[in-house]
Scaffold this active site. Sequence first.
Site, short mmCIF file in Angstrom:
data_model
loop_
_atom_site.label_atom_id
_atom_site.label_comp_id
_atom_site.label_asym_id
_atom_site.label_seq_id
_atom_site.Cartn_x
_atom_site.Cartn_y
_atom_site.Cartn_z
N ALA A 34 -12.16 -11.23 1.69
CA ALA A 34 -11.10 -11.53 2.65
C ALA A 34 -10.18 -12.63 2.15
CB ALA A 34 -11.71 -11.93 4.00
N ASP A 265 -6.56 -8.72 6.70
CA ASP A 265 -6.21 -9.75 5.72
C ASP A 265 -4.73 -9.67 5.37
OD1 ASP A 265 -8.93 -10.38 5.64
OD2 ASP A 265 -9.30 -8.97 4.01
#
Length: 324
Positions: A34, A265
């Site tokens: 992430a 993300d």
Amino acid sequence: MTVDLLTLGESMVSLRSGGPLSAGGSLSMHVAGAESNVAVGVARLGHSVAWAGVVGADPHGEFILRQLRSEGIAVQHRVEPVRSTGVMFLERRTADISRAYYYRAGSAGSTLSREDVDQAFSAGARVLHLTGITAALSADARRAVEYAAARGSAEGLVVSLDVNYRSKLWSRDEARAVLTPLARHATVLIASDDELGLVADGGAAVGRANPEATELAMAAELLDAGVREVVVKRGAAGAGVHTAAGRSEAPAVRVTSIDTVGAGDAFTAGYLSALLDGGDVEARLRRGTLAGAFAVSTAGDSEGLPSATELALLDAALDGSTHR
């Protein structure tokens, strides 16, 4: 030299299949994580970025470092000689469902320490981006994230925290015990609508019968605790932001969805990029939803993230059009 954004956490190698893993076939290799997804997204949008983490002394770690450097990201890493870089298998089970299988227990990335954080902070940054994923990896990694959040807040950085709950790493109760106090250091708190309850309990008195009132109560609790922006990701329903000035909402950008991995993300990268550019809440939401649309309409964790000039392709393009 001070960078626009510093992030730290575990990056892994993602081995992707186009169908059931049990049937065999070819696998493609990608960088997953992430924090590094956000790093790539913010770098492509024109900002200076540093990523800090730990990799193993193996080809997987070399691949991650090479790929991040190729994006212009300053890599502040440590090589752990006796532990391996984490690996994730991603199975495309149906057109709408993917399943992840993690091989990261005891990985090099899970050894992230306070000393690694000190090294990462040495160059300076405007924004520090953290996620709940790294805090779930090990006691050492949790302490490193807690230290980074407290230090970033004390030094006046904009501290961005994406809850990013992963049920395969810890239970909701375990996550709540760590993330609720961690969120108090955040300037910008980012969560999906089902993750807010991991960092606030203000909605308990409202009850589940009224989700909107519950969200408002939890956002108010976080704002009262010092968070300046509570950003709620809603997937295909768009995103919203709660601030002391009120609430703003933005719809998702309509595209053909191919791969939803990394979409959250991508949204975060777009949002933080617009924040760094001085955009208001509406501009941050718009860029976040545009970046998320690029992510879901292309395959890969970060491969489809847009450059600043490409944002206009989705902002104005007609369905199915060719940009000439």
